[in-house]
Structure formats: structure tokens, C-alpha cells
Write a protein that holds these residues in place. Structure first.
Motif, PDB file in Angstrom:
ATOM      1  N   VAL A 167      40.232 -18.591 -39.735  1.00 15.42           N
ATOM      2  CA  VAL A 167      39.396 -19.788 -39.811  1.00 15.42           C
ATOM      3  C   VAL A 167      38.000 -19.419 -39.316  1.00 15.42           C
ATOM      4  N   THR A 168      37.005 -19.669 -40.144  1.00 17.35           N
ATOM      5  CA  THR A 168      35.649 -19.208 -39.857  1.00 17.35           C
ATOM      6  C   THR A 168      34.619 -20.333 -39.966  1.00 17.35           C
ATOM      7  N   VAL A 169      33.490 -20.111 -39.289  1.00 18.17           N
ATOM      8  CA  VAL A 169      32.246 -20.802 -39.627  1.00 18.17           C
ATOM      9  C   VAL A 169      31.288 -19.739 -40.158  1.00 18.17           C
ATOM     10  N   HIS A 170      30.299 -20.176 -40.955  1.00 22.73           N
ATOM     11  CA  HIS A 170      29.391 -19.254 -41.635  1.00 22.73           C
ATOM     12  C   HIS A 170      27.976 -19.397 -41.095  1.00 22.73           C
ATOM     13  N   ALA A 171      27.323 -18.286 -40.854  1.00 25.02           N
ATOM     14  CA  ALA A 171      25.972 -18.302 -40.288  1.00 25.02           C
ATOM     15  C   ALA A 171      24.970 -18.997 -41.206  1.00 25.02           C
ATOM     16  N   ASP A 172      25.185 -18.939 -42.515  1.00 23.23           N
ATOM     17  CA  ASP A 172      24.226 -19.557 -43.435  1.00 23.23           C
ATOM     18  C   ASP A 172      24.435 -21.062 -43.584  1.00 23.23           C
ATOM     19  N   GLU A 173      25.351 -21.629 -42.769  1.00 23.67           N
ATOM     20  CA  GLU A 173      25.594 -23.072 -42.845  1.00 23.67           C
ATOM     21  C   GLU A 173      25.273 -23.806 -41.541  1.00 23.67           C
ATOM     22  N   VAL A 174      24.604 -23.134 -40.611  1.00 23.21           N
ATOM     23  CA  VAL A 174      24.400 -23.748 -39.291  1.00 23.21           C
ATOM     24  C   VAL A 174      23.530 -24.997 -39.352  1.00 23.21           C
ATOM     25  N   ASP A 175      22.767 -25.188 -40.420  1.00 22.10           N
ATOM     26  CA  ASP A 175      21.912 -26.371 -40.544  1.00 22.10           C
ATOM     27  C   ASP A 175      22.546 -27.475 -41.385  1.00 22.10           C
ATOM     28  N   MET A 176      23.814 -27.330 -41.726  1.00 23.48           N
ATOM     29  CA  MET A 176      24.415 -28.265 -42.670  1.00 23.48           C
ATOM     30  C   MET A 176      24.505 -29.700 -42.140  1.00 23.48           C
ATOM     31  N   PHE A 177      24.513 -29.880 -40.817  1.00 24.59           N
ATOM     32  CA  PHE A 177      24.639 -31.230 -40.246  1.00 24.59           C
ATOM     33  C   PHE A 177      23.314 -31.736 -39.689  1.00 24.59           C
TER      34      PHE A 177
ATOM     35  N   VAL B 296      35.196 -15.824 -36.662  1.00 24.95           N
ATOM     36  CA  VAL B 296      36.604 -16.218 -36.646  1.00 24.95           C
ATOM     37  C   VAL B 296      36.864 -16.888 -35.296  1.00 24.95           C
ATOM     38  N   VAL B 297      37.236 -18.153 -35.322  1.00 18.92           N
ATOM     39  CA  VAL B 297      37.239 -18.980 -34.117  1.00 18.92           C
ATOM     40  C   VAL B 297      38.647 -19.104 -33.527  1.00 18.92           C
ATOM     41  N   GLY B 298      38.734 -19.746 -32.378  1.00 22.87           N
ATOM     42  CA  GLY B 298      40.019 -20.044 -31.766  1.00 22.87           C
ATOM     43  C   GLY B 298      40.240 -19.316 -30.464  1.00 22.87           C
ATOM     44  N   SER B 299      40.633 -20.051 -29.412  1.00 19.95           N
ATOM     45  CA  SER B 299      40.771 -19.491 -28.068  1.00 19.95           C
ATOM     46  C   SER B 299      42.196 -19.595 -27.523  1.00 19.95           C
TER      47      SER B 299
ATOM     48  N   ASN C 293      35.631  -9.740  -7.216  1.00 19.48           N
ATOM     49  CA  ASN C 293      36.365 -10.686  -6.382  1.00 19.48           C
ATOM     50  C   ASN C 293      36.957 -11.794  -7.239  1.00 19.48           C
ATOM     51  N   ASP C 294      36.216 -12.176  -8.242  1.00 19.27           N
ATOM     52  CA  ASP C 294      36.637 -13.242  -9.155  1.00 19.27           C
ATOM     53  C   ASP C 294      36.066 -12.887 -10.518  1.00 19.27           C
ATOM     54  N   THR C 295      36.930 -12.529 -11.456  1.00 16.19           N
ATOM     55  CA  THR C 295      36.449 -12.032 -12.744  1.00 16.19           C
ATOM     56  C   THR C 295      35.635 -13.074 -13.522  1.00 16.19           C
ATOM     57  N   MET C 296      35.780 -14.349 -13.185  1.00 12.54           N
ATOM     58  CA  MET C 296      34.948 -15.361 -13.826  1.00 12.54           C
ATOM     59  C   MET C 296      33.474 -15.192 -13.480  1.00 12.54           C
ATOM     60  N   LEU C 297      33.175 -14.431 -12.433  1.00  9.92           N
ATOM     61  CA  LEU C 297      31.788 -14.211 -12.033  1.00  9.92           C
ATOM     62  C   LEU C 297      31.200 -12.936 -12.627  1.00  9.92           C
ATOM     63  N   ASP C 298      31.958 -12.255 -13.464  1.00  2.45           N
ATOM     64  CA  ASP C 298      31.428 -11.073 -14.130  1.00  2.45           C
ATOM     65  C   ASP C 298      30.169 -11.436 -14.911  1.00  2.45           C
ATOM     66  N   THR C 299      29.158 -10.581 -14.831  1.00  6.02           N
ATOM     67  CA  THR C 299      27.902 -10.867 -15.534  1.00  6.02           C
ATOM     68  C   THR C 299      28.079 -10.884 -17.045  1.00  6.02           C
ATOM     69  N   GLU C 300      29.140 -10.278 -17.544  1.00  5.88           N
ATOM     70  CA  GLU C 300      29.424 -10.269 -18.987  1.00  5.88           C
ATOM     71  C   GLU C 300      30.692 -11.063 -19.288  1.00  5.88           C
ATOM     72  N   GLN C 301      30.873 -12.172 -18.581  1.00  4.97           N
ATOM     73  CA  GLN C 301      32.031 -13.051 -18.819  1.00  4.97           C
ATOM     74  C   GLN C 301      31.780 -13.896 -20.073  1.00  4.97           C
ATOM     75  N   ARG C 302      32.768 -13.921 -20.961  1.00  3.93           N
ATOM     76  CA  ARG C 302      32.683 -14.711 -22.178  1.00  3.93           C
ATOM     77  C   ARG C 302      34.019 -15.369 -22.469  1.00  3.93           C
ATOM     78  N   ILE C 303      33.985 -16.411 -23.293  1.00  5.33           N
ATOM     79  CA  ILE C 303      35.213 -17.054 -23.755  1.00  5.33           C
ATOM     80  C   ILE C 303      35.539 -16.515 -25.144  1.00  5.33           C
ATOM     81  N   TRP C 304      36.695 -15.857 -25.216  1.00  3.23           N
ATOM     82  CA  TRP C 304      37.163 -15.262 -26.470  1.00  3.23           C
ATOM     83  C   TRP C 304      37.335 -16.339 -27.548  1.00  3.23           C
ATOM     84  N   GLY C 305      36.882 -16.041 -28.748  1.00  6.61           N
ATOM     85  CA  GLY C 305      37.011 -16.968 -29.867  1.00  6.61           C
ATOM     86  C   GLY C 305      35.938 -18.031 -29.902  1.00  6.61           C
ATOM     87  N   PHE C 306      35.107 -18.080 -28.862  1.00  9.65           N
ATOM     88  CA  PHE C 306      33.972 -19.002 -28.801  1.00  9.65           C
ATOM     89  C   PHE C 306      32.679 -18.208 -28.642  1.00  9.65           C
TER      90      PHE C 306
END
Length: 446
Positions: free
Chosen positions: A31-41, A117-120, A158-171
Motif C-alpha cells: 500500500v503506497t502513497v505517491h510523491a506526485d500526488e501530494v497536492d491532490m487535496f 510503502v506505509v504501515g507501522s 539510556n533510552d533509545t527513543m532519545l536517539d538522534t536518528e529515531q524514526r517511526i517505521w512505515g511513517f
């Protein structure tokens, strides 16, 4: 693709030892979103934006497997609000995240693509592991949490949520779980709870871990026995887990819902103190720019009426702008407002006198680290916390599933089948399942 069919059949037949010998497909459906459609709304209000228009099911190339990573055959996934944000390109298109990530390293460059490709969330079976992975092997049945970290700097150790390169997978990364195959870091993987179906096991991941950190962990509210916990959206994807944690931890949940049907779900979970905010007619905002403190006071009085005169020790916040002023007001002196989201708006307003003069605290909480996610999943696996799955869609119906979440026309969590051809598959421990069937099905059909 024939190779994916072979993998699917091997999983359905329980021939997990054969997975390592089967070739990984060159492509898969995602399931995807497309970069060429970001202005569709453009020009539309948020509620007028329809995920069915922006979410596509495409055949996409299987990404290169890097060190410390795993490819997973996805049996089922689930919808989270971050997929809704992705689909309506708010607050910014997620391609901004992918471009930034792509600059980090040659390996991260894989994520910077004209599709996302989305989804977490996912449940599934490990197909392959990259160099350096030793805890997981092909054929392992797994679920994945959505914390993606690099941990090359000191801040996250100490807390991996504080990693400078912390990201949410699929988002904030590509190759997410709403697909037939997903790419994850191996330290995202956890054992699939044996008594759950694929779709049930996929549904808790993000929200269960988020609720655990926000409410139970020392990194969040550090809830204790006897705490009065005000829970907004207590029957929803996030709030339904907060309600369970409050009840299991000896706390006293005060569940805020928006309909009699949602109130009944909270009662099924075991909650007794419930506020139907629609029936009570709370209007916390007089207009776009001004809140109504008298409504805060009326709300606080209702809470005290239910609790025998006690204000909340903890307010479990996630609606954001609509409710935050009331939350700060309602918390007891010395109490805690812990927030993890802003589904009704990011720009919060509150009367700071109620915060500073009453020594209250506002804590920001975002997802969970690996340890917190592991503990939250362990509680699911032991049958102490249950999935809150209400409905399941096919991969092709992901747009409709996201629309239902966008319009709050759902209860609990909404699941999506990927390689699982139907619901009800994947249970390995029938005895444990039988003990908890009522809890597992509490949200079904709601």
C-alpha cells in the motif's frame, strides 16, 4: 508472483523450516502513497480528504537487505493514525521524512523513493536476516514494533527513543507493514503471541507499546495502584489499551467516550466510571480562538461526582487541541498530564495558572523503546492484555479502512490482511486462547 505463493503456502501449511530454502520474490504488493500526488487535496479541510484516493496497492521491488535487518512475509497489519496522516499528507508529506533519511547513508538512500510503502504494524514470518543478526532466523513467527533507530551516537543509549536518528517505521521510513513483505531492523522484532490469529497479533503493536510507555513506564506517567486515570477516547485504538493497563495495574480509570456504544465497550473491559462527552454536551471552545473555562469546571465536577470527590492523578492525553485545556484544568494538584498525540490539532492552549500554581506536570511521550515494547508484547502473549481488533479489511480495502479511522467510524483497532487469505489463521496455542476468548473478542463487531 509464484515465489510469494510458495512462501504463503509454506506458512499456511506450517512448514516454517522450508522458508529459508524458498527464494525471496523480486517484488510484492504494498500500500503506497505517491510523491506526485501530494497536492491532490489542496484547498480541502482535513475531514474532506479521502484516503481512498491517495492510497494505492502497487507492485513494488523488494528492497535490498542490509546488515542488522530482516525481511518479513507479512500475514497481517493494522491501521494507525499515522497512516491516516500519511494518506492526507498532513502535517507534511512523508516524502520529506524519506528524503531526509535518504541523506543519512548509502544504505538509507533506499528509502528515498517516489512512492512510500506505509504501515507501522505487522505479524508474519521472517524470510531473511542480514549480516550480524543472530536472535532471529527464517521461519520465526514474529510481530514488529515501529521504533527505527541507528544508535551510533550516545543520546539513545539510556533510552533509545532519545536517539538522534529515531524514526517511526512505515511513517518516517519506507517499506512498511501494509504490504506482503516488509523491511525492518532486527531489533524491531518480537515473538508473535501464540494464542492469537495473524490479524489479532498484528493489531496491538504501535498503540499497545505507546500506551505502555505513556501510562506505565517510568518514562511516562509511572502509574501506581489507586491512581485515578482520566482516559480520553477510552474505547479507541490507543485508549482501549490505556483502559486495560489502568485496570490491570490497580488504578481507577475514568473513561471518556463519545457514544453509548463506546461506553458499553469500556464496561466490557471492566471499567465502571464513564463519561459520555456527547451526551453531556461539553463544548470546551466558545469559538476558534477562545475556550470556555466554565465547561472545564463542569467537566471537573463530573469527574469528582464519579470518583467520590477525587481529581485525576493522571490524564491520558492524545486528542490535543480540543481537550488539552480541560485536561490541564482537571488534573489534581501535583498531577500529571501525559500526551502522545494531537489528533484534533497540534497547537494546544491552556491556562498556565492551573499548571504552575498547582505544581502539575506535562510529559511528552512518543511511542516506546524496545524494552517497553517487549514488555507490552509479553503482556499480550501471557493473556494479561488483549488485542482490541474490531474489524478486518483486505489489502485492497486499506483506503476504506484508513477512511474509517480518519472519520472515527471505528472502535479499537482496524486490521488488514496481507498474505493471510482469511481471518482466524495462525493460532498455535488453543488452550490459552480458550481461556481468554471473551477478552480477545471484546471489540469484535463493535
Amino acid at each position: 508472483m509464484p515465489h510469494l505463493d510458495e512462501i504463503q503456502q509454506a506458512i499456511l501449511d506450517g512448514r516454517l523450516d522450508a522458508i529459508a530454502e524458498l527464494p525471496v520474490p523480486e517484488s510484492y504488493r504494498g500500500v503506497t502513497v505517491h510523491a506526485d500526488e501530494v497536492d491532490m487535496f489542496e484547498g480541502l479541510e482535513s475531514q474532506g480528504k479521502d484516503p481512498r484516493r491517495s492510497l494505492h496497492v502497487d507492485e513494488v521491488p523488494t528492497p535490498e537487505l542490509g546488515p542488522g535487518e530482516a525481511l518479513v512475509a507479512v500475514m497481517a497489519s493494522a491501521i494507525n493514525y499515522n497512516t491516516v496522516w500519511t494518506s492526507i499528507f498532513e502535517p507534511i508529506p512523508t516524502f520529506t521524512f524519506l528524503r531526509k533519511y535518504g541523506k543519512l547513508s548509502p544504505l538509507a538512500k533506499r528509502h528515498d523513493l517516489p512512492y512510500h510503502v506505509v504501515g507501522s504494524d505487522l505479524s508474519g514470518v521472517v524470510l531473511r536476516t542480514g549480516a550480524g543478526v543472530h536472535n532471529w532466523k527464517p521461519g520465526d513467527e514474529v510481530v514488529a514494533h515501529c521504533l527505527n533507530v541507528e544508535l551510533e551516537g550516545p543520546d539513545g543509549h539510556n533510552d533509545t527513543m532519545l536517539d538522534t536518528e529515531q524514526r517511526i517505521w512505515g511513517f518516517e521510513t519506507n517499506f512498511g507493514g501494509l504490504a506482503e513483505v516488509a523491511l525492518v531492523k532486527a531489533n524491531q522484532l518480537m515473538p508473535k503471541p501464540a494464542h492469537l490469529t495473524w490479524e489479532e497479533a498484528a493489531s496491538p503493536g504501535l498503540v499497545n507499546s505507546t500506551a505502555y510507555r505513556q501510562l506505565v513506564s517510568r518514562n511516562g506517567a509511572d502509574m501506581k495502584q489507586g491512581d485515578v486515570v482520566l482516559i480520553w477516547g477510552a474505547s479507541g485504538g490507543l485508549g482501549s489499551y490505556a483502559t486495560q493497563y489502568a485496570l490491570n495495574g490497580g488504578a481507577i480509570p475514568v473513561c471518556v467516550v463519545s457514544s453509548p456504544e463506546k461506553a458499553e465497550i469500556c464496561r466490557k473491559l471492566g471499567a465502571e466510571l464513564i463519561i459520555d462527552r456527547t451526551a453531556e454536551g461539553y463544548q470546551f471552545w466558545k469559538n476558534e480562538n477562545e475556550q470556555d473555562p466554565k465547561e472545564w469546571q463542569r467537566f471537573g465536577a463530573k469527574i469528582r461526582e464519579l470518583t467520590g470527590g477525587e481529581d485525576p492523578d493522571i490524564v491520558f492525553e492524545h486528542p490535543g487541541r480540543e481537550t488539552f485545556g480541560a485536561s490541564v484544568y482537571a488534573a489534581r494538584k501535583g498531577g500529571t498530564i501525559v500526551t502522545c498525540a494531537s489528533t484534533s490539532g497540534y497547537l494546544h492552549q491552556y491556562d498556565n495558572r492551573y499548571l504552575w500554581m498547582n505544581l502539575k506536570r506535562i510529559i511528552g511521550s512518543h511511542f516506546a523503546n524496545y524494552r517497553e515494547s517487549w514488555e507490552a508484547n509479553r503482556l499480550i502473549a501471557k493473556g494479561l492484555i488483549h488485542p482490541t481488533l474490531s474489524k478486518t479489511y483486505s489489502l485492497e480495502e486499506t483506503g476504506q479502512a484508513a477512511l474509517d479511522v480518519h472519520r472515527n467510524a471505528h472502535q479499537g483497532k482496524v486490521g488488514v490482511l496481507a498474505l493471510a487469505p482469511e481471518e482466524g489463521l495462525g493460532v498455535r496455542d488453543e488452550e490459552l486462547r480458550a481461556k481468554h476468548l471473551d477478552g480477545i473478542n471484546a471489540f469484535r463487531g463493535a
